[in-house]
Design a protein around this motif. Structure first.
Motif, PDB file in Angstrom:
ATOM      1  N   VAL A   1       0.766  -1.036   0.229  1.00 33.27           N
ATOM      2  CA  VAL A   1      -0.076  -0.064   0.007  1.00 33.27           C
ATOM      3  C   VAL A   1       0.849   1.353   0.272  1.00 33.27           C
ATOM      4  N   ASP A   2       0.531   1.874  -0.429  1.00 31.79           N
ATOM      5  CA  ASP A   2       1.707   3.616  -1.480  1.00 31.79           C
ATOM      6  C   ASP A   2       0.491   4.375  -1.831  1.00 31.79           C
ATOM      7  N   ALA A   3       1.009   5.775  -1.905  1.00 32.08           N
ATOM      8  CA  ALA A   3       0.881   6.482  -2.184  1.00 32.08           C
ATOM      9  C   ALA A   3       0.040   6.295  -3.167  1.00 32.08           C
ATOM     10  N   GLY A   4       0.031   5.620  -4.373  1.00 31.84           N
ATOM     11  CA  GLY A   4      -0.444   4.986  -5.563  1.00 31.84           C
ATOM     12  C   GLY A   4      -1.900   4.197  -5.767  1.00 31.84           C
ATOM     13  N   THR A   5      -1.970   3.561  -3.957  1.00 33.24           N
ATOM     14  CA  THR A   5      -2.955   3.275  -4.526  1.00 33.24           C
ATOM     15  C   THR A   5      -4.256   3.063  -4.597  1.00 33.24           C
ATOM     16  N   ASN A   6      -5.097   2.964  -5.574  1.00 37.25           N
ATOM     17  CA  ASN A   6      -6.340   2.942  -5.762  1.00 37.25           C
ATOM     18  C   ASN A   6      -7.120   2.697  -4.675  1.00 37.25           C
ATOM     19  N   ILE A   7      -8.043   3.330  -3.840  1.00 41.14           N
ATOM     20  CA  ILE A   7      -8.757   3.427  -3.284  1.00 41.14           C
ATOM     21  C   ILE A   7     -10.308   2.204  -3.460  1.00 41.14           C
ATOM     22  N   ALA A   8     -11.063   2.468  -4.889  1.00 39.38           N
ATOM     23  CA  ALA A   8     -11.675   1.119  -4.711  1.00 39.38           C
ATOM     24  C   ALA A   8     -11.492   0.329  -5.072  1.00 39.38           C
ATOM     25  N   ARG A   9     -10.172   0.643  -6.641  1.00 37.60           N
ATOM     26  CA  ARG A   9     -10.203  -0.639  -7.488  1.00 37.60           C
ATOM     27  C   ARG A   9      -9.049  -1.797  -6.401  1.00 37.60           C
ATOM     28  N   ASP A  10      -8.307  -1.129  -5.932  1.00 37.05           N
ATOM     29  CA  ASP A  10      -6.734  -2.023  -5.006  1.00 37.05           C
ATOM     30  C   ASP A  10      -7.246  -2.117  -3.480  1.00 37.05           C
ATOM     31  N   LEU A  11      -8.325  -1.550  -2.949  1.00 34.38           N
ATOM     32  CA  LEU A  11      -8.582  -1.999  -1.705  1.00 34.38           C
ATOM     33  C   LEU A  11      -9.768  -2.810  -1.703  1.00 34.38           C
ATOM     34  N   GLY A  12     -10.451  -2.752  -2.758  1.00 34.25           N
ATOM     35  CA  GLY A  12     -11.709  -3.239  -2.869  1.00 34.25           C
ATOM     36  C   GLY A  12     -12.587  -3.336  -1.962  1.00 34.25           C
ATOM     37  N   LEU A  13     -13.177  -1.623  -1.714  1.00 32.52           N
ATOM     38  CA  LEU A  13     -13.789  -0.753  -0.635  1.00 32.52           C
ATOM     39  C   LEU A  13     -15.054  -0.285  -1.619  1.00 32.52           C
ATOM     40  N   ASP A  14     -16.544  -1.028  -1.069  1.00 30.29           N
ATOM     41  CA  ASP A  14     -17.800  -0.456  -1.694  1.00 30.29           C
ATOM     42  C   ASP A  14     -17.595   1.063  -1.525  1.00 30.29           C
ATOM     43  N   SER A  15     -18.471   1.766  -2.051  1.00 32.93           N
ATOM     44  CA  SER A  15     -19.092   2.728  -1.838  1.00 32.93           C
ATOM     45  C   SER A  15     -19.135   3.976  -0.691  1.00 32.93           C
TER      46      SER A  15
END
Length: 81
Positions: A25-39
């Motif tokens: 996990v770093d500054a370039g991590t995509n919040i929705a795609r890489d973390l798998g978080l729903d809205s």
């Protein structure tokens, strides 16, 4: 004034505590795609960050945030005001 890199460190620390957090996990991590978080999970996470940094991120600003780095920049901008 708080540095963006310090905000990234706090966000990364919070993200790595999530059960579904990826190994890297770093500054370039995509919040929705890489973390798998729903809205709903994203909104809860943002609310935690708002409480942590004592800011309110406007909804129109959230629409342009994709990565942890984007989120850190938004928080830094709001803290600098």
């Amino acid at each position: 004034m708080i540095r963006t890199s310090d905000i990234v460190d706090v966000i990364v620390g919070m993200v790595t505590a999530l059960p579904q957090a990826p190994r890297e996990v770093d500054a370039g991590t995509n919040i929705a795609r890489d973390l798998g978080l729903d809205s709903l999970a994203v909104m809860n996470f943002v609310m935690q960050l708002e409480d942590r940094f004592d800011v309110s991120i406007p909804m129109d600003r959230l629409a342009g945030i994709q990565t942890i780095g984007d989120l850190a920049v938004a928080i830094a901008d709001l803290k600098g005001r």
